[in-house]
Scaffold this active site. Structure first.
Site, PDB file in Angstrom:
ATOM      1  N   PHE A   1       0.330   9.150  -8.427  1.00  0.00           N
ATOM      2  CA  PHE A   1       0.317   7.714  -8.148  1.00  0.00           C
ATOM      3  C   PHE A   1      -0.121   6.963  -9.386  1.00  0.00           C
ATOM      4  O   PHE A   1      -0.475   5.912  -9.459  1.00  0.00           O
ATOM      5  CB  PHE A   1      -0.571   7.406  -6.943  1.00  0.00           C
ATOM      6  CG  PHE A   1      -0.234   8.285  -5.771  1.00  0.00           C
ATOM      7  CD1 PHE A   1       1.093   8.522  -5.442  1.00  0.00           C
ATOM      8  CD2 PHE A   1      -1.214   8.902  -5.036  1.00  0.00           C
ATOM      9  CE1 PHE A   1       1.418   9.345  -4.389  1.00  0.00           C
ATOM     10  CE2 PHE A   1      -0.904   9.718  -3.968  1.00  0.00           C
ATOM     11  CZ  PHE A   1       0.425   9.944  -3.649  1.00  0.00           C
TER      12      PHE A   1
ATOM     13  N   TRP B   1       2.715   1.533  -3.331  1.00  0.00           N
ATOM     14  CA  TRP B   1       1.801   1.883  -4.432  1.00  0.00           C
ATOM     15  C   TRP B   1       1.695   3.408  -4.571  1.00  0.00           C
ATOM     16  O   TRP B   1       1.561   3.932  -5.678  1.00  0.00           O
ATOM     17  CB  TRP B   1       0.400   1.297  -4.154  1.00  0.00           C
ATOM     18  CG  TRP B   1      -0.615   1.648  -5.215  1.00  0.00           C
ATOM     19  CD1 TRP B   1      -0.872   0.952  -6.367  1.00  0.00           C
ATOM     20  CD2 TRP B   1      -1.506   2.769  -5.218  1.00  0.00           C
ATOM     21  NE1 TRP B   1      -1.855   1.570  -7.085  1.00  0.00           N
ATOM     22  CE2 TRP B   1      -2.268   2.696  -6.407  1.00  0.00           C
ATOM     23  CE3 TRP B   1      -1.738   3.830  -4.348  1.00  0.00           C
ATOM     24  CZ2 TRP B   1      -3.238   3.632  -6.738  1.00  0.00           C
ATOM     25  CZ3 TRP B   1      -2.696   4.766  -4.674  1.00  0.00           C
ATOM     26  CH2 TRP B   1      -3.438   4.666  -5.855  1.00  0.00           C
ATOM     27  N   HIS B   2       1.800   4.084  -3.440  1.00  0.00           N
ATOM     28  CA  HIS B   2       1.619   5.535  -3.479  1.00  0.00           C
ATOM     29  C   HIS B   2       2.798   6.263  -4.105  1.00  0.00           C
ATOM     30  O   HIS B   2       2.667   7.426  -4.499  1.00  0.00           O
ATOM     31  CB  HIS B   2       1.363   6.083  -2.063  1.00  0.00           C
ATOM     32  CG  HIS B   2      -0.043   5.854  -1.619  1.00  0.00           C
ATOM     33  ND1 HIS B   2      -0.463   4.681  -1.078  1.00  0.00           N
ATOM     34  CD2 HIS B   2      -1.137   6.663  -1.669  1.00  0.00           C
ATOM     35  CE1 HIS B   2      -1.763   4.760  -0.805  1.00  0.00           C
ATOM     36  NE2 HIS B   2      -2.186   5.943  -1.148  1.00  0.00           N
ATOM     37  N   GLY B   3       3.930   5.630  -4.191  1.00  0.00           N
ATOM     38  CA  GLY B   3       5.036   6.294  -4.857  1.00  0.00           C
ATOM     39  C   GLY B   3       6.340   5.570  -4.667  1.00  0.00           C
ATOM     40  O   GLY B   3       6.535   4.852  -3.687  1.00  0.00           O
TER      41      GLY B   3
ATOM     42  N   THR C   1       0.849  -1.204   0.000  1.00  0.00           N
ATOM     43  CA  THR C   1       0.000   0.000   0.000  1.00  0.00           C
ATOM     44  C   THR C   1       0.879   1.246   0.000  1.00  0.00           C
ATOM     45  O   THR C   1       0.644   2.184  -0.756  1.00  0.00           O
ATOM     46  CB  THR C   1      -0.920   0.018   1.246  1.00  0.00           C
ATOM     47  OG1 THR C   1      -1.715  -1.159   1.223  1.00  0.00           O
ATOM     48  CG2 THR C   1      -1.823   1.244   1.240  1.00  0.00           C
TER      49      THR C   1
END
Lengths: 458, 354
Positions: A458, A311-313, A308
């Site tokens: 993202f 995934w954001h960066g 998680t």
């Protein structure tokens, strides 16, 4: 192109309305597809071909899996999708870290992150897995599949819409005045959240960050980070859901007042629900979820929250951000759960933890993050100074509005009024509210230069 | 009914915006924002890249939207500060309250260097025009530390300091612009004239008014009312010889200057590197050289009747090397007249101190 831009509002949208609502029903999907690709082209130019290519491959693999439930095809699909995502989003991050770790000098790749790749990759993945699991039949029409992936309201920043949720509406949907108006209201509220609140907060905290910082100003900035991210992203989701409604689609909710959650576990049931739902259904449960031993369960949660965060960066701070939540989720699940009582204290605790998390989220430079966290603890800073007082005074209204808007209080009040005798009066107020927000948002848009959406990266 | 109205209003607003943007003739310039606007030609060089810029600048009622946007921040959000400016006591103040010590030190070095070059004995005089925030009834965090500036300048500059800080008040400034009104300079003329030994005369002027002045800060708070510029003229000023290095012969009050962009440009034609004003009928034979910024543009006409020649040098637009080669400083009175805005940003002055 972004929703909160003059060209989207006064060029793209009115032309789309004109064409979409005057042509026969059977041409509406193709119209949406063409306009969605134009929408993407405005932002990403020829990466639109990547979007079409990726969707076509997933469509073909989906058909194969639909014909024969063969794990091999599913694996090919997953490797293809994740391969694209890793190549565009993470390659340079890995190269930089390898270079640093092993003293190498591998040159970086000259790639830019295509807009929304994290979102449409996850949509493609969810489709393949759902078809494999026979939760949904594969799509027979290529154009309809690309329309699903490229549908502009949800293309670049979600919510992550699953094929099974809009399959029927892709084939047949009813556009009504009531739905359209509901969509307009929702879109306008989202536009207001983004332009009037989130962007204002952004402008304010960038000014404050350039001032002499005190302990109080560090916390003020942290609060502003939290509200800005919430209003920016939930505003975008509102706009996406509203636009969907205008064209007859019903996307699932993506936020449910997360900032008044009573625990971190509760927060993640309310924040970016389409993403947490994705990880739950396609990672956590397949790994065994909680139907296994304690250690394995902790491991599963660790995997989910590492992913998680990542995934954001492609940056360490996002990984830390994910692991930070992992720690609190574990703490709540195995230790605090027995002692937890829902109330003011639990909400304050959650809000505090979430606020600090958004500092980790916002400050991408690890050195600067360290300085900021020290500032939050008052190390090396004074408690308060004149500049902080000045900025507090100037931002007190936006902070108050942000606090009021973070909970369901207004919504509940409106519902109460609707049940009473003042419904007609409420309709007039609602109309004035809609016009005011729309005009104000357009005004601020025209006079400002900043408005990228945070979740675009993202 | 309510839903129909909402849907209709939304489509109507969007439709009108689209239609009028592309059917009304393009506006080439925004007086309010003092800049050229993007026109349709830009779409030919890149429709996708430039559409948003074009539409944002040509959308109908743009100025009204700008005013609403600003009013939203100022009145609804109660935020006095936006776009790097704030409103206090009905005046728009550009944010400039962080004292740049390096800039001040460099300003001092530059001034001393020039003084050494232009006079053998450093016989110059200098003065500082404060930013209007000096006269604000606001807390100190919004102001430059003027005491610090003054102390530093007085202790380090070789020359006579003319103190004018206490001569003005807030109402001497334009509300929407950084500059002082011309009439405010009447209050300080005697200080400069005394310094060079000239007696102030009772000169008659005709006060003239120009409306629709949108000051430099106006676009930041576009719901303010445009102001008026008052200027003082007479036969003397109409008959002096004004010559600009860049554009040759001009007037003291120049209506051929770019006043559409900035009405303040009527004062000595606006930004200019080197101006010479010759006045055969002056009250003295003295010649004055002023190293200056834009504040001096509106003050100089009031000094003109007293000097045979005034030379204005703006080192933001011309290098000191050129000035030293082309301007004669022998037997001249030399004044450095700078605002705190320039002192706090002295890198803008083209002076290379070895």
């Amino acid at each position: 192109m972004v929703f909160s831009s003059i060209s989207f509002l006064f060029f793209f949208l009115p032309i789309l309305f004109l064409i979409y609502f005057t042509i026969p029903q059977k041409y509406r999907n193709i119209t949406l597809l063409i306009f969605s690709l134009i929408f993407y082209f405005f932002g990403e130019k020829w990466y639109v071909l990547l979007l079409i290519f990726s969707s076509t491959i997933n469509y073909l693999i989906g058909k194969k899996i639909g014909k024969k439930k063969d794990k091999k095809f599913l694996l090919i699909g997953i490797i293809f999708d994740l391969g694209l995502l890793i190549y565009f989003k993470y390659t340079n991050f890995f190269i930089e870290n390898f270079n640093g770790l092993l003293n190498l000098s591998i040159p970086s790749l000259k790639v830019i992150l295509p807009l929304g790749i994290s979102f449409f990759t996850f949509q493609n993945l969810s489709y393949l897995v759902d078809v494999y699991r026979k939760d949904v039949e594969c799509e027979r029409n290529l154009l309809d599949y690309i329309t699903y992936i490229a549908l502009f309201p949800q293309l670049v920043a979600g919510p992550i819409v699953r094929y099974r949720d809009i399959k029927d509406e892709l084939l047949e949907r009813k556009e009504t005045i009531d739905n359209f108006a509901e969509g307009v209201m929702r879109f306008t509220i989202g536009l207001g959240k983004k332009v009037l609140i989130a962007d204002t907060l952004y402008n304010s905290y960038t000014t404050i960050m350039a001032s002499d910082l005190s302990l109080i100003s560090y916390w003020l900035i942290a609060l502003m980070f939290t509200f800005q991210i919430y209003y920016d992203f939930s505003g975008y989701s509102d706009m996406a859901i509203g636009l969907g409604k205008m064209f007859g689609f019903n996307f699932k909710e993506n936020f449910n007042y997360p900032l008044v959650a009573s625990s971190i576990t509760d927060f993640w049931r309310r924040w970016h629900m389409s993403l947490s739902g994705f990880f739950k259904d396609y990672v956590y449960i397949p790994l065994g979820g909680n139907r296994c031993g304690k250690i394995r369960n902790i491991f599963n949660i660790f995997i989910v929250w590492s992913l998680t965060g990542f995934w954001h960066g492609a940056s360490w701070n996002f990984l830390f951000w994910g692991l930070y939540f992992f720690l609190f989720l574990i703490l709540e699940k195995f230790i605090l759960k027995k002692h937890f009582k829902v109330g003011i204290l639990s909400r304050v605790y959650t809000f505090l933890i979430v606020t600090i998390s958004f500092v980790i989220f916002s400050v991408t430079d690890i050195g600067a993050l360290g300085t900021f966290l020290k500032g939050l603890m008052g190390i090396g800073t004074e408690l308060l100074n004149d500049e902080t007082l000045y900025y507090l005074k100037n931002n007190i209204v936006i902070i108050l509005i942000s606090f009021i808007g973070m909970g369901p209080w207004l919504k509940k009040l409106i519902e109460k009024i609707k049940k009473g005798k003042l419904e007609k009066c409420l309709s007039v107020l609602e109309y004035i509210y809609f016009i005011s927000i729309l005009i104000m948002a357009i005004s601020v848009l025209i006079s400002s230069t900043f408005n990228p959406f945070i979740y675009f990266r993202f | 009914m309510k839903n129909k109205l909402i849907a209709f209003t939304f489509i109507l607003i969007l439709g009108i915006g689209l239609t009028l943007t592309f059917t009304l003739p393009d506006k080439k310039m925004s007086t309010l924002e003092r800049r050229k606007l993007t026109t349709k030609e830009v779409l030919e060089s890149g429709f996708v890249e430039n559409l948003d810029d074009y539409m944002s600048e040509q959308i109908p009622f743009r100025n009204t939207f700008l005013a609403f946007g600003s009013a939203f921040e100022r009145y609804i959000l109660q935020n006095e500060e936006s776009n790097d400016s704030y409103i206090k006591d009905g005046y728009i103040i550009e944010k400039n309250y962080h004292l740049d010590e390096v800039s001040i030190d460099n300003f001092i070095k530059k001034l001393n260097f020039i003084a050494d070059k232009v006079t053998p004995n450093g016989d110059v005089f200098y003065s500082v025009i404060p930013d209007k925030s000096y006269y604000l009834n606001a807390d100190s965090s919004l102001k430059l530390d003027y005491d610090d500036i003054e102390t530093k300048l007085r202790s380090s500059i070789e020359g006579e300091y003319i103190d004018i800080l206490e001569c003005f008040e807030l109402s001497d400034y334009y509300k929407t612009d950084i500059h002082l009104k011309q009439e405010a300079y009447f209050k300080i003329l005697d200080k400069f004239l005394d310094r060079v030994g000239i007696k102030e005369e009772d000169i008659k002027y005709e006060k003239k008014t120009l409306d629709d002045f949108y000051g430099a800060s106006f676009s930041k708070v576009p719901f303010f009312k445009p102001e008026s510029i008052e200027y003082f003229s007479n036969d003397i000023l109409e008959n002096v010889h004004v010559s600009h290095l860049e554009s040759g012969k001009r007037e003291v009050y120049d209506f051929k200057a770019n006043t559409e962009m900035d009405l303040y440009n009527i004062f000595l034609s606006g930004p200019s590197a080197l101006i010479e004003i010759e006045n055969e009928g002056a009250y003295s034979d003295r010649e004055l050289i002023i190293f200056r910024d834009s504040f001096a543009s509106s003050m100089t006409p009031l000094l003109t009747p007293y000097f045979k020649k005034i030379t204005l040098i703006d080192l933001r637009y011309i290098s000191l090397d050129y000035v030293l080669k082309n301007v004669d400083f022998q037997n001249k009175d030399i004044l450095f007249l700078y605002s705190t805005l320039i002192i706090n940003k002295s890198s803008i002055l083209k002076v290379n101190v070895p």
